[in-house]
Enzyme design. Structure first.
Site, short mmCIF file in Angstrom:
data_model
loop_
_atom_site.label_atom_id
_atom_site.label_comp_id
_atom_site.label_asym_id
_atom_site.label_seq_id
_atom_site.Cartn_x
_atom_site.Cartn_y
_atom_site.Cartn_z
N GLY A 39 -0.66 4.85 -0.64
CA GLY A 39 -1.59 5.27 -0.48
C GLY A 39 -1.49 6.67 0.38
O GLY A 39 -0.06 7.24 0.35
N GLN A 40 -2.10 7.08 1.71
CA GLN A 40 -2.10 8.66 2.55
C GLN A 40 -0.53 7.92 3.06
O GLN A 40 0.74 8.74 2.90
CB GLN A 40 -3.17 8.40 3.07
CG GLN A 40 -2.69 10.10 4.12
CD GLN A 40 -3.38 10.73 5.39
OE1 GLN A 40 -4.44 9.46 5.91
NE2 GLN A 40 -4.03 11.85 5.71
N TYR A 55 -15.10 -1.42 9.88
CA TYR A 55 -14.01 -0.61 9.69
C TYR A 55 -13.29 -1.33 11.20
O TYR A 55 -12.35 -1.80 11.36
CB TYR A 55 -13.63 1.13 9.56
CG TYR A 55 -12.82 1.21 9.29
CD1 TYR A 55 -11.41 0.98 8.83
CD2 TYR A 55 -12.32 1.82 10.26
CE1 TYR A 55 -9.92 1.63 9.03
CE2 TYR A 55 -10.95 2.97 10.96
CZ TYR A 55 -9.67 2.36 9.21
OH TYR A 55 -8.85 3.07 9.81
N ILE A 79 -1.07 -2.20 -5.83
CA ILE A 79 -1.51 -2.85 -6.55
C ILE A 79 -1.89 -2.46 -8.11
O ILE A 79 -1.75 -1.26 -8.01
CB ILE A 79 -3.31 -3.04 -6.35
CG1 ILE A 79 -3.58 -1.03 -5.67
CG2 ILE A 79 -2.80 -3.88 -4.68
CD1 ILE A 79 -5.35 -1.73 -5.01
N LYS A 127 -10.30 -4.11 12.34
CA LYS A 127 -9.62 -3.47 13.30
C LYS A 127 -9.49 -4.21 14.29
O LYS A 127 -8.01 -5.11 14.38
CB LYS A 127 -9.47 -1.76 13.45
CG LYS A 127 -9.05 -1.23 12.13
CD LYS A 127 -8.14 -1.15 11.40
CE LYS A 127 -7.30 -0.48 10.60
NZ LYS A 127 -6.42 -1.45 9.37
N ASN A 171 -0.55 -7.63 -3.86
CA ASN A 171 -2.07 -7.68 -4.01
C ASN A 171 -2.64 -8.33 -3.24
O ASN A 171 -2.14 -9.30 -2.59
CB ASN A 171 -2.70 -8.06 -4.83
CG ASN A 171 -4.58 -7.45 -5.09
OD1 ASN A 171 -4.66 -7.72 -3.11
ND2 ASN A 171 -4.99 -7.40 -6.24
N GLY A 200 0.85 -1.51 -0.42
CA GLY A 200 0.04 -0.27 -0.06
C GLY A 200 0.82 1.01 0.22
O GLY A 200 0.22 1.83 0.81
C1 AKB Z 1 -10.83 7.01 9.54
O1 AKB Z 1 -11.50 7.94 9.54
O2 AKB Z 1 -11.27 6.03 9.11
C2 AKB Z 1 -8.90 6.52 9.34
C3 AKB Z 1 -8.77 6.06 11.62
C4 AKB Z 1 -8.87 7.26 12.24
O3 AKB Z 1 -8.35 5.13 11.14
N1 AKB Z 1 -8.58 8.04 9.37
#
Ligand code: AKB
Length: 318
Positions: A11-12, A143, A35, A147, A54, A8
């Site tokens: 990415g940012q 998300y 990728i 995590k 990937n 990655g």
């Molecule tokens: C998001 O906002 O999804 C991310 C994080 C805090 O994990 N920047």
């Protein structure tokens, strides 16, 4: 860390982490994993090796690890919180099936692995102020679910197979190189672009919505320092709370306005972003990171604001 793969890398976080690692360990020792459709360009491409990796294709990981004799993997492949809500199965596929592949390759080839967690791994029932290192983690977002699973799976590979897995819980990261995409904390980056371009900023979360944030140089330092830390000192592994600043939209607006007096902001609340932000802690307690690997951030809201404005003015010719 001798030979490092950053999955990655465009990415940012990846784009800046790859360059910082190249500065510290030598260009040839840091491979920019990408990728198709997100290939490295410019300095990232020209300054060192790159490889198609990937996470959903284990063979691609294995090939890169073998070819470049990789001993450390930074696995940054993930969908951010808002976009993960609209593509939950993709978020799981990349975040967890992908992580499984990374951990299996790491187990076979004896690599250390850093896979970040987030303040998003907490939920409504978590204490929101000075959130402890070890506490309730019952997120309701996809998300957050990926995590928490990332943390558990990474710890599992450490205790069961001895894979050297380590991670931090990243807050919202503010940077001036690559824009984030699809996160709840993105507003804290976008507000700087609006200020420098002379545009009014439309804020998607309400005043009083506090979240932990961090300037990119501190975030990079956290990831690298943790991977360099003496293992004997680590009582925790996946994942450490880290913190440097917590603010709400009014506080960052006022700070920017101190340096850009004409700057204007108005609120148009995005219900999804607001709900996610409300479920996250206001500020984390990072005592364990400070004690176990000497974590110490450099930037606060004001020093970050000054640096962001200066760098963005140069970047955007303003
Ligand atoms: C998001 O906002 O999804 C991310 C994080 C805090 O994990 N920047």
């Amino acid at each position: 860390m001798k030979n490092i793969l950053v999955i990655g890398s465009t990415g940012q976080i990846g784009s800046e982490l790859t360059m910082e690692l190249r500065k510290r360990y030598g260009n040839e020792h840091v491979v920019a994993g990408y990728i198709v459709g997100a290939e490295p360009k410019g300095e990232l491409l020209e300054s060192g090796p790159s490889a198609r990796t990937n996470v959903t294709d284990r063979q691609s990981l294995e090939m890169a690890v073998k070819e470049y004799h990789i001993d450390t993997i930074y696995n940054l492949a993930a969908l951010l919180s808002v976009v993960a809500e609209s593509r939950p199965s993709m978020a799981w596929k990349i975040g967890i099936d992908g992580l499984w592949n990374v951990l299996e390759v790491a187990r076979e080839h004896e690599c250390a692995v850093f896979t970040p967690s987030s303040i998003g791994s907490f939920g409504e029932s978590t204490p929101h102020i000075k959130t402890p290192q070890d506490t309730v983690q019952r997120p309701r977002t996809m998300y957050g679910i990926t995590k928490v699973t990332t943390e558990l799976l990474s710890d599992y590979y450490y205790t069961k197979y001895g894979v050297d897995t380590r991670a931090v819980r990243f807050p919202g990261i503010i940077s001036n190189v690559t824009l984030p995409g699809g996160g709840t904390t993105d507003y804290a980056v976008e507000i700087f672009y609006a200020a420098v371009k002379g545009e009014k900023f439309i804020c998607p979360v309400k005043p009083g919505t506090y979240m932990d944030m961090m300037y990119m140089p501190d975030a990079l330092n956290a990831a690298i320092s943790l991977m360099e830390a003496a293992p004997a000192r680590l009582k925790h592994r996946n994942a450490f709370n880290i913190a440097s600043m917590s603010f709400d939209p009014e506080e960052i607006y006022q700070m920017i306005k101190k340096y850009v007096p004409d700057f204007e902001m108005e609120y148009q609340i995005d219900p999804l972003k607001q709900a996610i932000a409300d479920s996250w802690p206001d500020c984390l307690d990072d005592t364990c990171a400070r004690e176990e690997w000497d974590w110490k951030p450099k930037y606060d809201l004001e020093s970050m604001t000054v640096d962001m404005l200066e760098k963005l003015r140069a970047k955007l010719n303003k």
